[in-house]
Write a protein that holds these residues in place. Structure first.
Motif, PDB file in Angstrom:
ATOM      1  N   GLU A 283       0.963  -0.935  -0.201  1.00 49.07           N
ATOM      2  CA  GLU A 283       0.030   0.000   0.009  1.00 49.07           C
ATOM      3  C   GLU A 283       0.700   1.282   0.069  1.00 49.07           C
ATOM      4  O   GLU A 283       2.050   1.226   0.734  1.00 49.07           O
ATOM      5  CB  GLU A 283      -0.916   0.038   1.395  1.00 49.07           C
ATOM      6  N   LEU A 284       0.458   1.999  -0.737  1.00 51.16           N
ATOM      7  CA  LEU A 284       1.245   3.358  -1.002  1.00 51.16           C
ATOM      8  C   LEU A 284       0.647   4.440   0.061  1.00 51.16           C
ATOM      9  O   LEU A 284      -0.437   4.759   0.317  1.00 51.16           O
ATOM     10  CB  LEU A 284       1.309   4.134  -2.211  1.00 51.16           C
ATOM     11  N   LEU A 288      -0.590  10.243  -5.060  1.00 46.24           N
ATOM     12  CA  LEU A 288       0.238  10.428  -6.269  1.00 46.24           C
ATOM     13  C   LEU A 288      -0.574  11.656  -6.899  1.00 46.24           C
ATOM     14  O   LEU A 288      -1.626  11.988  -6.837  1.00 46.24           O
ATOM     15  CB  LEU A 288       0.080   9.108  -7.290  1.00 46.24           C
ATOM     16  N   VAL A 317       8.660   7.664  -6.445  1.00 46.78           N
ATOM     17  CA  VAL A 317       7.374   7.461  -5.540  1.00 46.78           C
ATOM     18  C   VAL A 317       6.251   7.078  -6.825  1.00 46.78           C
ATOM     19  O   VAL A 317       5.667   5.944  -6.411  1.00 46.78           O
ATOM     20  CB  VAL A 317       6.712   8.700  -5.176  1.00 46.78           C
ATOM     21  N   MET A 320       6.965   3.245  -6.905  1.00 43.42           N
ATOM     22  CA  MET A 320       6.146   2.571  -5.772  1.00 43.42           C
ATOM     23  C   MET A 320       5.048   2.346  -6.241  1.00 43.42           C
ATOM     24  O   MET A 320       4.023   1.395  -5.618  1.00 43.42           O
ATOM     25  CB  MET A 320       6.508   3.329  -4.497  1.00 43.42           C
ATOM     26  N   GLY A 321       4.346   3.435  -6.802  1.00 44.45           N
ATOM     27  CA  GLY A 321       2.661   3.297  -7.117  1.00 44.45           C
ATOM     28  C   GLY A 321       2.654   2.086  -8.055  1.00 44.45           C
ATOM     29  O   GLY A 321       1.805   1.132  -8.196  1.00 44.45           O
ATOM     30  N   ALA A 324       2.909  -1.195  -6.072  1.00 44.03           N
ATOM     31  CA  ALA A 324       1.434  -1.593  -5.161  1.00 44.03           C
ATOM     32  C   ALA A 324       0.389  -2.123  -6.440  1.00 44.03           C
ATOM     33  O   ALA A 324      -0.196  -3.036  -6.101  1.00 44.03           O
ATOM     34  CB  ALA A 324       0.974  -0.162  -4.770  1.00 44.03           C
ATOM     35  N   TYR A 350       7.523   5.610   2.419  1.00 43.77           N
ATOM     36  CA  TYR A 350       6.482   5.573   1.675  1.00 43.77           C
ATOM     37  C   TYR A 350       5.461   4.443   1.166  1.00 43.77           C
ATOM     38  O   TYR A 350       4.347   4.676   0.701  1.00 43.77           O
ATOM     39  CB  TYR A 350       6.843   6.290   0.558  1.00 43.77           C
ATOM     40  N   THR A 351       5.801   3.142   1.879  1.00 41.52           N
ATOM     41  CA  THR A 351       4.858   2.310   1.567  1.00 41.52           C
ATOM     42  C   THR A 351       4.486   1.498   3.194  1.00 41.52           C
ATOM     43  O   THR A 351       5.241   1.614   4.104  1.00 41.52           O
ATOM     44  CB  THR A 351       5.518   1.088   0.634  1.00 41.52           C
TER      45      THR A 351
END
Length: 649
Positions: A283-284, A288, A317, A320-321, A324, A350-351
């Motif tokens: 999970e982020l 975004l 970032v 990372m999306g 996820a 961030y996660t």
């Protein structure tokens, strides 16, 4: 397929003829249709404000006589005069009597001429010139065209390249054609015909997985298989034909096949059923931005890609999306152990992943976890490869992926995963092997830099090239008698640059500053002269980390950085960047260094120092042209020596 904007025609104009390279101009919606019905029931064309604007643009003047309007629109003078009177009564135009001509006409709001969007298409050159495009137009253009020049003051120049069509995020040509017409406001048949031909080329070959587990290269027809694939590929790539349109692919040859056919003008669709690896819920913890979400959505559609954006735009970032979205075990490849540590810290921050789910694998530590960050060098070594090959990764992320085509780094691309994602601020290479990035990793996904500047997500730094005189005659004479690389080295280490760095730092008191050098000797000289730490490849990792942390926490406001700072570490942003040497480096290096000042807060400055009258002048212009095309403003300033100034008095 029609579009509301494309169906509108302006009075007195003829549809563009795409048989030559005449620019086709974009109509825009106007409340006045320009049509009226006479008493006899026949329809006659009256003058609209839009048509008057077009006549002004054609004449190059904001005020016109009735005769000039008639000539521009090829309409009778009497009819035009009546229409001008009607527009004046409605308040759309103003009239003014002058001595040299009875009456001139001009729009009530002259700024309308400069504020409205205009699109001009050059079909043969496959270029699109856009003046003051709105965000919708730019978003649509980004789906099928490349922003070649982004100077917002003089318009935007887009080029439609084959690779832009090959990677367009659409499931059918009809969808792509609809996007083109929305962006252009019209239908350009010649351009659409060429785009359709490229769309077809991009769907001639695909890689699939046979029911017995091996990979098959499929062609759309026996002709294209025989005339293209079987002419280009040999026993290193395929075992044997299976049918007229299918070949049995050798294990591990997939990337080479994709590269060879891409270079032949036939990109391969990769539809293999690769293992997704163990499920990993991620999970982020941050939201975004809109453009980052667009990147992730386009990656989700294609299953692979390269996020392209300026430093500071949040590619990490966004990655990372993507992690996820995939929801599988992930391998992140980076150029250095410093970046591996920073990635691990960012993922933890961030996660939702816990520290024991994140591993690093490099010279400092070797832990393989559900999310592992490794260096390219380690991942490419034979004695470590099995550790990564044996694990089924759902996603492999290639950070700074412009390195991937190099012989050292490309071995890591043999690792197989269902999804691949690259990150790069500038996926260009001086050896012109950038197309390999997209065949080895995936197609580029990004937003034009100017859009990020204007939206305030990333600040546009001010760039200035400063041509610096020699600090003393000894170096000037040495340059004159040297040749080749030695001349460049002498110019780069011009001692006059030390005084110029001092001046610039004093001119911007209180700024957080980074000074970049290419030569260790020059870095040490500046370090001694300014009494400031010099961060280079020789700096121990713990010392490097301490200095950077002090800079981030505002405990230190100046660092001198060697080439190691361009990509091997994640430098913090600064208010001021001074490039004292390094102008013989790549365009990518210029992007990285300028990018160190990009951030949401404005006021950032980049000064590039070049020794006056040497090859550095040309290097500086060449390197910064690339940034100018991305929308940044580049100035030039020639610095006079004190004795030069006194001689002229």
């Amino acid at each position: 397929m029609t579009d509301e904007r494309s169906s509108a025609t302006r009075s007195g104009e003829h549809p563009p003829d795409d048989s030559d390279d005449t620019p086709s101009d974009t109509p825009s919606d106007d409340e006045d249709t320009g049509e009226s019905t006479s008493a006899s029931g026949t329809t006659s064309h009256s003058l609209s404000l839009e048509s008057f604007h077009d006549a002004c643009q054609q004449a190059g003047r904001p005020v016109l006589t009735a005769g000039a309007v008639a000539r521009a629109l090829d309409r009778p003078h009497e009819a035009i005069s009546e229409d001008l009177d009607a527009l004046t009564e409605r308040g759309a135009l103003e009239r003014l009597s002058v001595s040299t001509d009875p009456v001139v006409w001009y729009p009530s709001e002259l700024e309308d001429l400069t504020d409205r969007e205009r699109v001009v298409v050059f079909p043969k050159r496959r270029e699109i010139i856009v003046d003051r495009p709105d965000q919708f137009t730019r978003a649509q253009l980004a789906q099928f065209a490349h922003l070649a020049d982004g100077n917002g003051e003089e318009g935007y120049r887009y080029v439609v390249r084959p690779e832009d069509i090959w990677q367009a995020p659409h499931d059918s040509f009809d969808e792509l054609a609809r996007t083109m017409r929305q962006a252009l406001g019209q239908r350009s048949r010649a351009l659409e015909d060429w785009v359709e031909s490229q769309w077809d080329r991009a769907h001639q070959f695909r890689l699939t997985t046979h029911e017995e587990g091996y990979t098959v290269l499929e062609a759309k027809s026996p002709e294209v298989m025989g005339n293209v694939a079987r002419q280009k590929l040999d026993e290193e790539h395929v075992h044997a034909p299976i049918s007229e349109t299918e070949d049995w692919v050798r294990e591990g040859a997939e990337a080479a096949i994709k590269r060879i056919l891409y270079e032949a003008g036939y990109p391969v669709q990769d539809h293999r059923e690769l293992e997704a690896g163990e499920q990993l819920d991620i999970e982020l913890g941050v939201s975004l931005r809109d453009y980052q979400q667009t990147w992730v959505d386009r990656f989700a559609e294609a299953g692979e890609g390269v996020f392209v954006g300026p430093p500071g735009s949040g590619k990490t970032v966004a990655a990372m999306g993507a992690m996820a979205h995939v929801g599988g075990e992930t391998l992140v490849l980076v150029p250095s152990r410093d970046l591996a540590r920073q990635w691990a810290e960012a993922i933890e921050e961030y996660t939702s992943l816990e520290p024991d789910q994140i591993g690093q694998y490099h010279g400092g530590q070797k832990n393989v976890r559900p999310v592992t960050i490794a260096t390219y060098q380690i991942a490419g070594m034979d004695r470590h490869r099995s550790l990564f090959d044996d694990r089924e990764w759902g996603l492999v992320v290639f950070d700074e992926c412009q390195h991937v085509p190099s012989d050292v780094y490309r071995r890591s691309t043999h690792l197989q995963s269902r999804h691949r994602l690259g990150l790069s601020a500038s996926p260009i290479r001086e050896d012109d092997r950038q197309t390999e990035i997209f065949t080895l990793v995936g197609p580029p996904i990004g937003t034009d830099w100017q859009a990020l500047f204007e939206a305030g997500f990333v600040a546009e730094p001010e760039l200035e090239i400063r041509y610096v005189p020699w600090g003393d005659d000894e170096q000037s004479n040495a340059y004159a008698s040297a040749d080749g690389r030695e001349r460049y080295r002498i110019a780069a280490r011009n001692r006059g640059k030390i005084d110029e760095v001092r001046y610039l730092l004093s001119a911007h008191p209180g700024s957080k500053s980074l000074v970049f050098v290419d030569y260790l000797e020059q870095g040490r000289d500046l370090s001694d002269a300014l009494d400031v730490p010099f961060l280079s490849g020789e700096t121990p990792h713990h010392e490097r980390r301490r200095l950077l942390e002090e800079f981030r926490r505002d405990e230190r406001d100046l660092l001198i950085v060697s080439r190691v700072g361009d990509e091997g570490i994640d430098l913090p942003t600064a208010d001021l960047a001074i490039v004292a040497s390094g102008l013989g480096g790549s365009r990518r290096q210029g992007t990285q260094r300028a990018g160190r000042t990009m951030r949401p807060a404005g006021g950032a400055l980049v000064y590039v120092l070049a020794t006056r009258g040497t090859r550095e002048e040309d290097f500086a212009r060449r390197q910064l042209q690339h940034l100018g095309r991305k929308g940044m403003t580049v100035r030039e300033e020639t610095i006079e020596r004190e004795d030069d100034a006194s001689d002229g008095q």
